[in-house]
Scaffold this motif. Structure first.
Motif, PDB file in Angstrom:
ATOM      1  N   ARG A 145     -46.665   4.904  27.688  1.00 61.63           N
ATOM      2  CA  ARG A 145     -46.828   5.780  28.846  1.00 61.63           C
ATOM      3  C   ARG A 145     -48.058   5.352  29.622  1.00 61.63           C
ATOM      4  NH1 ARG A 145     -46.480  11.605  26.241  1.00 61.63           N
ATOM      5  NH2 ARG A 145     -46.702  12.240  28.404  1.00 61.63           N
ATOM      6  N   LYS A 146     -48.033   5.611  30.901  1.00 67.13           N
ATOM      7  CA  LYS A 146     -49.173   5.270  31.741  1.00 67.13           C
ATOM      8  C   LYS A 146     -50.339   6.196  31.421  1.00 67.13           C
ATOM      9  CE  LYS A 146     -46.627   3.501  35.690  1.00 67.13           C
ATOM     10  NZ  LYS A 146     -46.403   3.661  37.127  1.00 67.13           N
ATOM     11  N   PHE A 147     -51.548   5.616  31.443  1.00 68.19           N
ATOM     12  CA  PHE A 147     -52.743   6.411  31.187  1.00 68.19           C
ATOM     13  C   PHE A 147     -52.887   7.524  32.223  1.00 68.19           C
ATOM     14  CE2 PHE A 147     -57.290   7.261  31.786  1.00 68.19           C
ATOM     15  CZ  PHE A 147     -57.588   7.726  30.509  1.00 68.19           C
ATOM     16  N   SER A 148     -52.538   7.238  33.467  1.00 65.19           N
ATOM     17  CA  SER A 148     -52.676   8.247  34.527  1.00 65.19           C
ATOM     18  C   SER A 148     -51.814   9.476  34.230  1.00 65.19           C
ATOM     19  CB  SER A 148     -52.323   7.666  35.892  1.00 65.19           C
ATOM     20  OG  SER A 148     -51.004   7.145  35.878  1.00 65.19           O
ATOM     21  N   GLU A 149     -50.641   9.254  33.633  1.00 66.38           N
ATOM     22  CA  GLU A 149     -49.777  10.392  33.272  1.00 66.38           C
ATOM     23  C   GLU A 149     -50.405  11.223  32.157  1.00 66.38           C
ATOM     24  OE1 GLU A 149     -45.987   8.800  32.150  1.00 66.38           O
ATOM     25  OE2 GLU A 149     -45.605   7.929  34.135  1.00 66.38           O
ATOM     26  N   LEU A 150     -50.962  10.546  31.182  1.00 66.49           N
ATOM     27  CA  LEU A 150     -51.622  11.261  30.084  1.00 66.49           C
ATOM     28  C   LEU A 150     -52.838  12.020  30.589  1.00 66.49           C
ATOM     29  CD1 LEU A 150     -51.460   8.497  27.331  1.00 66.49           C
ATOM     30  CD2 LEU A 150     -50.051  10.558  27.490  1.00 66.49           C
ATOM     31  N   ARG A 151     -53.594  11.389  31.480  1.00 67.22           N
ATOM     32  CA  ARG A 151     -54.795  12.032  32.015  1.00 67.22           C
ATOM     33  C   ARG A 151     -54.444  13.287  32.812  1.00 67.22           C
ATOM     34  NH1 ARG A 151     -60.126  11.096  32.445  1.00 67.22           N
ATOM     35  NH2 ARG A 151     -61.173  11.682  34.356  1.00 67.22           N
ATOM     36  N   GLU A 152     -53.347  13.237  33.554  1.00 67.32           N
ATOM     37  CA  GLU A 152     -52.925  14.400  34.337  1.00 67.32           C
ATOM     38  C   GLU A 152     -52.652  15.611  33.443  1.00 67.32           C
ATOM     39  OE1 GLU A 152     -49.565  13.357  36.735  1.00 67.32           O
ATOM     40  OE2 GLU A 152     -50.702  11.871  37.873  1.00 67.32           O
TER      41      GLU A 152
END
Length: 105
Positions: A3-10
C-alpha cells in the motif's frame, strides 16, 4: 499487497501524524556518519575517491568513536557539509570558534 505510504498516513490520527513527524525530525537531526553518508547518496568508494584514500579507510573511520576534529571536518566537507563545534549548556548553546582555523590549514 503493498500500500502507498500516503494512504496509510491519511488513516493516522492527527496526534499519530504529529508523533511520526517529530520522530522523523529527530532521526534526521542526529545520525551516525555511515547513515549520514548514505542519506547524502554517497558510497564509501565515492567518499574515498574525494578524500584520496582507500575505501577500507572510510569503513574504519565510520566505526570510530574517537577522532581528530580535522579528520571529521574533512569527512563532512567531502560530503558537501560544514562542521561546527557547539557546546550546549542549560543556559544556551555556544559555537566554539577555535576550530574554524583548521579549515584554512
Amino acid at each position: 499487497m503493498a500500500r502507498k505510504f500516503s494512504e496509510l498516513r491519511e488513516k493516522m490520527t492527527p496526534r499519530s501524524r504529529e508523533h511520526a513527524d517529530r520522530m522523523t525530525t529527530e532521526m534526521i537531526e542526529a545520525m551516525p556518519l555511515d547513515e549520514l553518508r548514505q542519506a547524502r547518496g554517497l558510497s564509501q568508494k565515492m567518499l574515498a575517491d574525494v578524500l584520496h584514500v582507500q575505501q577500507p579507510s572510510i569503513a574504519k573511520l565510520e566505526k570510530r568513536t574517537d577522532m581528530y576534529l580535522s579528520t571529521l571536518r574533512s569527512h563532512i566537507e567531502a560530503m558537501g557539509g560544514q562542521l561546527d563545534v557547539i557546546a550546549r549548556f542549560p543556559e544556551g548553546s555556544v559555537r566554539i570558534t577555535n576550530f574554524t582555523d583548521l579549515a584554512s590549514r
